[in-house]
Design a protein around this motif. Structure first.
Motif, PDB file in Angstrom:
ATOM      1  N   ARG A  93       0.826  -1.207   0.000  1.00  0.00           N
ATOM      2  CA  ARG A  93       0.000   0.000   0.000  1.00  0.00           C
ATOM      3  C   ARG A  93       0.854   1.247   0.000  1.00  0.00           C
ATOM      4  NH1 ARG A  93      -4.006  -0.236   4.759  1.00  0.00           N
ATOM      5  NH2 ARG A  93      -4.326   1.887   4.074  1.00  0.00           N
ATOM      6  N   SER A  94       1.952   1.190   0.759  1.00  0.00           N
ATOM      7  CA  SER A  94       2.812   2.358   0.838  1.00  0.00           C
ATOM      8  C   SER A  94       3.456   2.640  -0.518  1.00  0.00           C
ATOM      9  CB  SER A  94       3.905   2.141   1.872  1.00  0.00           C
ATOM     10  OG  SER A  94       3.338   1.835   3.109  1.00  0.00           O
ATOM     11  N   LEU A  95       3.886   1.586  -1.198  1.00  0.00           N
ATOM     12  CA  LEU A  95       4.584   1.793  -2.467  1.00  0.00           C
ATOM     13  C   LEU A  95       3.656   2.356  -3.537  1.00  0.00           C
ATOM     14  CD1 LEU A  95       7.261  -0.885  -3.226  1.00  0.00           C
ATOM     15  CD2 LEU A  95       7.464   1.349  -2.193  1.00  0.00           C
ATOM     16  N   ALA A  96       2.386   2.008  -3.470  1.00  0.00           N
ATOM     17  CA  ALA A  96       1.430   2.578  -4.427  1.00  0.00           C
ATOM     18  C   ALA A  96       1.473   4.106  -4.322  1.00  0.00           C
ATOM     19  CB  ALA A  96       0.034   2.050  -4.144  1.00  0.00           C
ATOM     20  N   LEU A  97       1.608   4.589  -3.108  1.00  0.00           N
ATOM     21  CA  LEU A  97       1.706   6.039  -2.901  1.00  0.00           C
ATOM     22  C   LEU A  97       3.097   6.540  -3.310  1.00  0.00           C
ATOM     23  CD1 LEU A  97       0.364   8.602  -1.756  1.00  0.00           C
ATOM     24  CD2 LEU A  97       1.153   7.924   0.503  1.00  0.00           C
ATOM     25  N   THR A  98       4.130   5.752  -2.996  1.00  0.00           N
ATOM     26  CA  THR A  98       5.501   6.147  -3.358  1.00  0.00           C
ATOM     27  C   THR A  98       5.609   6.420  -4.859  1.00  0.00           C
ATOM     28  OG1 THR A  98       6.246   4.602  -1.661  1.00  0.00           O
ATOM     29  CG2 THR A  98       7.924   5.491  -3.115  1.00  0.00           C
ATOM     30  N   LEU A  99       4.992   5.533  -5.653  1.00  0.00           N
ATOM     31  CA  LEU A  99       5.090   5.687  -7.108  1.00  0.00           C
ATOM     32  C   LEU A  99       4.499   7.023  -7.561  1.00  0.00           C
ATOM     33  CD1 LEU A  99       4.317   2.102  -8.437  1.00  0.00           C
ATOM     34  CD2 LEU A  99       6.519   3.210  -8.052  1.00  0.00           C
ATOM     35  N   GLN A 100       3.461   7.458  -6.874  1.00  0.00           N
ATOM     36  CA  GLN A 100       2.888   8.767  -7.214  1.00  0.00           C
ATOM     37  C   GLN A 100       3.797   9.902  -6.751  1.00  0.00           C
ATOM     38  OE1 GLN A 100      -1.212   8.771  -5.631  1.00  0.00           O
ATOM     39  NE2 GLN A 100      -1.841   8.648  -7.758  1.00  0.00           N
ATOM     40  N   LEU A 101       4.345   9.739  -5.555  1.00  0.00           N
ATOM     41  CA  LEU A 101       5.209  10.790  -5.007  1.00  0.00           C
ATOM     42  C   LEU A 101       6.462  10.980  -5.866  1.00  0.00           C
ATOM     43  CD1 LEU A 101       4.933   9.980  -1.193  1.00  0.00           C
ATOM     44  CD2 LEU A 101       4.086  12.033  -2.325  1.00  0.00           C
ATOM     45  N   ILE A 102       7.001   9.859  -6.357  1.00  0.00           N
ATOM     46  CA  ILE A 102       8.215   9.938  -7.173  1.00  0.00           C
ATOM     47  C   ILE A 102       7.987  10.840  -8.383  1.00  0.00           C
ATOM     48  CG2 ILE A 102       9.604   8.555  -8.791  1.00  0.00           C
ATOM     49  CD1 ILE A 102       9.693   6.377  -6.700  1.00  0.00           C
ATOM     50  N   GLU A 103       6.782  10.771  -8.926  1.00  0.00           N
ATOM     51  CA  GLU A 103       6.470  11.577 -10.111  1.00  0.00           C
ATOM     52  C   GLU A 103       6.508  13.077  -9.862  1.00  0.00           C
ATOM     53  OE1 GLU A 103       3.122  10.843 -12.634  1.00  0.00           O
ATOM     54  OE2 GLU A 103       3.310   8.689 -12.298  1.00  0.00           O
ATOM     55  N   LEU A 104       6.423  13.458  -8.582  1.00  0.00           N
ATOM     56  CA  LEU A 104       6.455  14.897  -8.270  1.00  0.00           C
ATOM     57  C   LEU A 104       7.834  15.508  -8.519  1.00  0.00           C
ATOM     58  CD1 LEU A 104       4.459  14.936  -4.905  1.00  0.00           C
ATOM     59  CD2 LEU A 104       3.651  15.742  -7.108  1.00  0.00           C
ATOM     60  N   LYS A 105       8.844  14.629  -8.560  1.00  0.00           N
ATOM     61  CA  LYS A 105      10.229  15.073  -8.775  1.00  0.00           C
ATOM     62  C   LYS A 105      10.683  16.079  -7.718  1.00  0.00           C
ATOM     63  CE  LYS A 105      10.350  14.055 -13.705  1.00  0.00           C
ATOM     64  NZ  LYS A 105      10.135  12.644 -13.386  1.00  0.00           N
ATOM     65  N   ILE A 106      10.358  15.755  -6.479  1.00  0.00           N
ATOM     66  CA  ILE A 106      10.805  16.546  -5.335  1.00  0.00           C
ATOM     67  C   ILE A 106      11.718  15.612  -4.532  1.00  0.00           C
ATOM     68  CG2 ILE A 106      10.055  17.684  -3.193  1.00  0.00           C
ATOM     69  CD1 ILE A 106       7.365  18.188  -4.548  1.00  0.00           C
ATOM     70  N   PRO A 107      12.808  16.140  -3.949  1.00  0.00           N
ATOM     71  CA  PRO A 107      13.671  15.273  -3.142  1.00  0.00           C
ATOM     72  C   PRO A 107      12.852  14.515  -2.105  1.00  0.00           C
ATOM     73  CG  PRO A 107      14.666  17.424  -3.376  1.00  0.00           C
ATOM     74  CD  PRO A 107      13.314  17.504  -4.012  1.00  0.00           C
ATOM     75  N   MET A 108      13.100  13.237  -1.978  1.00  0.00           N
ATOM     76  CA  MET A 108      12.308  12.490  -0.985  1.00  0.00           C
ATOM     77  C   MET A 108      13.081  11.342  -0.352  1.00  0.00           C
ATOM     78  SD  MET A 108       9.441  10.226  -3.018  1.00  0.00           S
ATOM     79  CE  MET A 108       8.938   9.222  -1.634  1.00  0.00           C
ATOM     80  N   VAL A 109      12.557  10.926   0.809  1.00  0.00           N
ATOM     81  CA  VAL A 109      13.112   9.805   1.548  1.00  0.00           C
ATOM     82  C   VAL A 109      11.948   8.881   1.882  1.00  0.00           C
ATOM     83  CG1 VAL A 109      14.268   9.113   3.680  1.00  0.00           C
ATOM     84  CG2 VAL A 109      14.889  11.264   2.589  1.00  0.00           C
ATOM     85  N   LEU A 110      12.193   7.577   1.788  1.00  0.00           N
ATOM     86  CA  LEU A 110      11.160   6.631   2.200  1.00  0.00           C
ATOM     87  C   LEU A 110      11.527   6.086   3.571  1.00  0.00           C
ATOM     88  CD1 LEU A 110       8.628   4.909   1.647  1.00  0.00           C
ATOM     89  CD2 LEU A 110      10.106   3.265   0.491  1.00  0.00           C
ATOM     90  N   ASN A 111      10.617   6.254   4.512  1.00  0.00           N
ATOM     91  CA  ASN A 111      10.863   5.801   5.877  1.00  0.00           C
ATOM     92  C   ASN A 111      10.017   4.568   6.165  1.00  0.00           C
ATOM     93  OD1 ASN A 111       9.496   6.899   8.983  1.00  0.00           O
ATOM     94  ND2 ASN A 111      11.243   5.574   8.709  1.00  0.00           N
ATOM     95  N   LEU A 112      10.676   3.432   6.396  1.00  0.00           N
ATOM     96  CA  LEU A 112       9.945   2.218   6.741  1.00  0.00           C
ATOM     97  C   LEU A 112       9.793   2.166   8.250  1.00  0.00           C
ATOM     98  CD1 LEU A 112      11.662  -0.340   4.359  1.00  0.00           C
ATOM     99  CD2 LEU A 112       9.692   1.121   3.929  1.00  0.00           C
ATOM    100  N   ASN A 113       8.665   2.638   8.716  1.00  0.00           N
ATOM    101  CA  ASN A 113       8.429   2.715  10.155  1.00  0.00           C
ATOM    102  C   ASN A 113       7.843   1.400  10.664  1.00  0.00           C
ATOM    103  OD1 ASN A 113       8.396   3.941  12.647  1.00  0.00           O
ATOM    104  ND2 ASN A 113       6.434   4.952  12.322  1.00  0.00           N
ATOM    105  N   MET A 114       7.781   1.259  11.971  1.00  0.00           N
ATOM    106  CA  MET A 114       7.242   0.066  12.630  1.00  0.00           C
ATOM    107  C   MET A 114       7.946  -1.191  12.121  1.00  0.00           C
ATOM    108  SD  MET A 114       3.219   0.836  12.917  1.00  0.00           S
ATOM    109  CE  MET A 114       2.667   1.774  11.511  1.00  0.00           C
ATOM    110  N   SER A 115       9.262  -1.092  11.901  1.00  0.00           N
ATOM    111  CA  SER A 115       9.952  -2.250  11.343  1.00  0.00           C
ATOM    112  C   SER A 115       9.978  -3.403  12.337  1.00  0.00           C
ATOM    113  CB  SER A 115      11.363  -1.870  10.900  1.00  0.00           C
ATOM    114  OG  SER A 115      12.075  -1.326  11.975  1.00  0.00           O
ATOM    115  N   ASP A 116       9.787  -3.104  13.621  1.00  0.00           N
ATOM    116  CA  ASP A 116       9.718  -4.193  14.602  1.00  0.00           C
ATOM    117  C   ASP A 116       8.487  -5.062  14.363  1.00  0.00           C
ATOM    118  OD1 ASP A 116       8.192  -1.981  15.251  1.00  0.00           O
ATOM    119  OD2 ASP A 116       8.260  -2.344  17.407  1.00  0.00           O
ATOM    120  N   GLU A 117       7.344  -4.405  14.044  1.00  0.00           N
ATOM    121  CA  GLU A 117       6.121  -5.184  13.815  1.00  0.00           C
ATOM    122  C   GLU A 117       6.239  -6.060  12.567  1.00  0.00           C
ATOM    123  OE1 GLU A 117       2.609  -2.787  13.830  1.00  0.00           O
ATOM    124  OE2 GLU A 117       2.723  -2.399  15.973  1.00  0.00           O
ATOM    125  N   ALA A 118       6.939  -5.533  11.551  1.00  0.00           N
ATOM    126  CA  ALA A 118       7.137  -6.318  10.333  1.00  0.00           C
ATOM    127  C   ALA A 118       7.985  -7.546  10.643  1.00  0.00           C
ATOM    128  CB  ALA A 118       7.796  -5.468   9.260  1.00  0.00           C
TER     129      ALA A 118
END
Lengths: 590, 220
Positions: A93-118
């Motif tokens: 679900r997060s990546l579906a949004l990431t793909l849209q954000l990437i298109e904005l061509k603004i510097p970005m960072v992807l933060n994988l939060n709650m990695s303990d739960e994963a």
């Protein structure tokens, strides 16, 4: 320059925001905690940035109000970096949004939060490979413990415009269209990206939290659990805080220590009787406003916010939507409406804002109306519980039943009158989590601070108003004007008029006034019940009224208030005459 | 009308009349003439699709097979139009009429599987069974059924989501309810609670009826 936090609902954006800025915005375990945009300043290395927290969104295609708000922020030009906060265990679900954000061509960072739960669920993510594919930094965190925050901050400073190594992404145009074909294409692309970055091993089955989660939504176990929760709240907030706590503060702390001290000092040093009365008279700032605010309301809201914080963080509240969906359907709403309604038990003003999470205008109007009418806020609820616990449990149940009946009837009627559509019930249910003592105490503290800031000035204002009216002889005039309503219709003593006047400012202040009357032995049991039903149904407090204007418009706010005012007295009148009639027949309901 | 289409049309009339227990050769012949605007009854007998015995009309083996096939296509097309594309009854009748003639055998089988091998057309008349239906009896799990038909503890894979309104579809998709996703059902009442990947979602029954899945056997 701004740093914007973006992400799906309930992934921990606000926790990251708090960690970045050192300030506190409310953090809970349900989607839709943040309904407004928060701003703060954060230090990243040697640079300072302004940090913006946004409501959770699932897509940049502006369908909901939240998505519109976030899209607007992202289309501003002065963004240093976007930090997409993602739930590590829900990467698709997060990546579906990431793909849209990437298109904005603004510097970005992807933060994988709650990695303990994963990790607990056997989900392994190849961060390095994912980072290479997407062409952005990917940083793992467990935000609530602070784990990884420093690395995330470093990555934010270094953030670059994404340079993804995915062949078809350059002309994917996920931002422009959201038709079925595009959505399908996007989810296929997400799957192919994750194909060699994600490794899921069989998770350990039947975790305790999952079992708890399941039994809370099944009617056969969920309804008894709901009753247990309500009883626990009644005991903790009503019996303990509103009973023992208020007793202690009112009689011991204020009655024996603070008030005598001030009365002593003021009597000694202040000669002018007007000033003296203004401070310590019947309508004195210290003896009335401060005493009500700190001795009666404060212990109650503290207990309530503590209890409520635990409920919020456990993930229990959205589960109620499953049980209540059918009831809300009779009122033209769906189970999602339970969230603003339950939040209304905390504070109606905040809850009116939360009505934004509902999909249609009709639903938002209906919820705003019901919040104004039938949902008592924490302070008021506590006072009511305290007063009714001095009568009987039966009286408390009767009060709850009357409110629910009024709510359902009004909801049913209004749903026929208000034009528009109901939206179907689709609600994301967060996992059951162990509430963190740290977050609950910080949250309670923040809410108390906010409460004092908002309530105390109004308490003082109300007292000044009463004091002035009393001095000018207006109070008698007002009491006489409203006598037919208060005395004849509701069967209350004339002095109760004061409680309703200050009730215009804040309902909890009005309730505290009634509490004082009942403690002084001026109300019999019927009068207590009638006055409590009326003050609960009564017009919203000033703050809630203003928020209603802001959210729904002046006209709607006025119509709602007028309707609520009339129905409060109508229901109170019927109740008064009904109970007295029954009593005359020898039937005592309370 | 071209010849093939006329023949199919005529044979479907004979089939429908047989369902209504009308066998009179003259009545059937009149109806055909009216419908296809040509008296092709004698031609059909000559070509070995129909036979006439003592004033009653009868299918030959090849005629019956062709008629069954035509009727099957026609009624499946109706189901497709009504269930998936949500076309109104009136429109459906005229659309299905054109539609059925261009469906190849493979397409008919896929439609039948997609719809979960329905047994009746929207008018309530029986749909003749096809090869795929017989196979499906052995392989129950390949049937496409609405999510609302699953019991708690069962699992399935989403095949398609019916579109009523766009925002709704959008919402479901953004929650991960997309074709191909594996879901399991936690409970069905008072609301349906499902798990998609690591997301738990509560839905009302009306929405659950719009999500079509293939049932998965075994692990939940």
């Amino acid at each position: 320059m701004n740093i914007v936090l973006v992400g799906n609902p309930n992934v921990g954006k606000s926790v990251i925001f708090n960690a970045f800025t050192g300030s506190y915005v409310t953090v809970s375990n349900y989607p839709g905690t943040t309904v407004d945009v928060s701003k703060g300043i954060g230090k990243f290395g040697i640079q300072k940035f302004s940090v913006i927290d946004t409501p959770g969104i699932n897509s940049l295609t502006p369908h909901s109000e939240d998505e519109k708000v976030t899209k607007d922020i992202l289309s501003k030009s002065d963004i240093a970096a976007i930090v997409q906060v993602a739930d590590s265990k829900n990467l698709k679900r997060s990546l579906a949004l990431t793909l849209q954000l990437i298109e904005l061509k603004i510097p970005m960072v992807l933060n994988l939060n709650m990695s303990d739960e994963a990790r607990e669920r056997g989900i392994r993510i190849d961060v390095k490979r994912l980072s290479e594919k997407l062409g952005i930094d990917v940083v793992r965190t467990v935000a609530i413990t602070g784990d990884g925050i420093a690395r995330l901050k470093d990555a934010v400073v270094r953030a670059k415009v994404p340079s993804p190594k995915i062949p078809d992404l350059n002309n994917a145009a996920f931002l422009k269209s959201s038709d079925l074909v595009t959505l399908n294409r996007r989810s296929r692309m997400v799957n192919s990206i994750l194909g060699d970055c994600l490794n899921v091993s069989r998770p350990s089955k039947n975790k305790l939290s999952e079992t708890i989660g399941r039994i809370t939504t099944r009617p056969i176990t969920g309804v008894p659990i709901l009753f247990l929760v309500l009883i626990a709240m009644y005991l903790f907030v009503g019996k303990f805080a509103a009973g023992k706590g208020v007793d202690f503060f009112e009689n011991t702390v204020f009655g024996k220590m603070i008030n005598p001290f001030f009365i002593n000092v003021i009597n000694k040093y202040i000669g002018i009787s007007l000033v003296r009365d203004f401070l310590i008279g019947d309508y004195g700032i210290i003896t009335m406003a401060v005493t009500y605010a700190f001795a009666i309301i404060f212990p109650i809201v503290t207990a309530f916010f503590l209890f409520f914080g635990i409920l919020e963080d456990s993930g229990y509240l959205p589960r109620l939507s499953v049980l209540s969906d059918r009831i809300f359907k009779t009122m033209g709403l769906n189970g999602r409406a339970i969230l603003p309604m339950v939040l209304g038990l905390g504070c109606g003003t905040m809850a009116t804002l939360t009505a934004r999470i509902l999909d249609t205008k009709k639903e938002r109007i209906l919820v705003t109306l019901l919040l104004t009418l039938a949902i008592p806020c924490s302070a008021q609820l506590g006072v009511v519980m305290g007063m009714l616990s001095s009568l009987s449990v039966k009286a408390f149940l009767l009060w709850v039943t009357i409110l629910l009946a009024v709510m359902i009837m009004v909801g049913f009627g209004a749903s026929k009158l208000v034009r528009g559509a109901r939206s179907p019930f689709i609600q994301e249910i967060p996992p059951i989590r162990m509430p963190q003592l740290k977050n609950i105490s910080i949250k309670t503290f923040a809410r108390l601070k906010w409460y004092l800031k908002e309530a105390v000035p109004l308490f003082v204002l109300g007292t000044v108003l009463l004091f002035a009216c009393d001095r000018l002889g207006l109070l008698k005039v007002i009491e006489n004007i409203f006598s037919p309503l208060i005395v004849t219709l509701l069967g209350l003593p004339q002095k109760a008029t004061e409680a309703f006047i200050i009730g215009f400012l804040r309902r909890d202040y009005g309730a505290a006034g009634l509490y004082a009357l009942s403690k002084a032995g001026l109300l019999d049991s019927i009068q207590i019940l009638v006055s409590l039903v009326v003050i609960t149904l009564f017009v919203p407090c000033i703050a809630q009224f203003f928020v209603t204007i802001k959210e729904r418009g002046l006209k709607t706010a006025l119509v709602i208030s007028a309707f609520v005012f009339v129905s409060a007295f109508l229901v109170g009148g019927i109740l008064n005459f009904g109970l007295r009639y029954l009593l005359a027949q020898g039937i005592s309901v309370i | 009308m071209e010849k093939n289409k006329r023949r199919e049309e005529a044979l479907s009339i004979v089939w429908e009349d047989r369902e209504k227990k009308i066998y009179g050769a003259q009545a059937v012949r009149d109806k055909i003439s009216q419908k296809v605007e040509e008296d092709i009854f004698p031609e059909l007998i000559r070509e070995g699709y129909l036979a006439e015995e003592r004033g009653l009309v009868k299918f030959t083996t090849s005629g019956e097979a062709l008629a069954k096939d035509v009727i099957r296509r026609q009624r499946l097309a109706e189901r497709l139009l009504v269930d998936v594309l949500e076309i109104g009854r009136g429109e459906m009748d005229s659309a299905a009429c054109e539609f059925e003639h261009i469906l190849s055998k493979e397409v008919v089988e896929s439609i039948c599987t997609l719809l979960g091998h329905p047994t009746e057309c929207p008018h309530g008349l029986p749909i003749p069974r096809g090869e795929c239906c017989a196979k499906a009896k052995d392989l129950l799990e390949s049937i496409v059924i609405p999510l609302s038909k699953l019991e708690p503890g069962e699992a399935g894979r989403i095949v398609y989501v019916l579109t009523h309104e766009h925002p709704q579809l959008h919402k479901l998709m953004s929650l991960g309810i997309v074709p191909g996703a594996r879901i399991s059902v936690h409970q069905v009442s008072p609301s349906v609670v499902i798990q998609v990947e690591e997301t738990q979602v509560a839905l009302e029954e009306e929405i659950a009826k719009e999500v079509y899945i293939k049932r998965l056997r075994g692990t939940s």
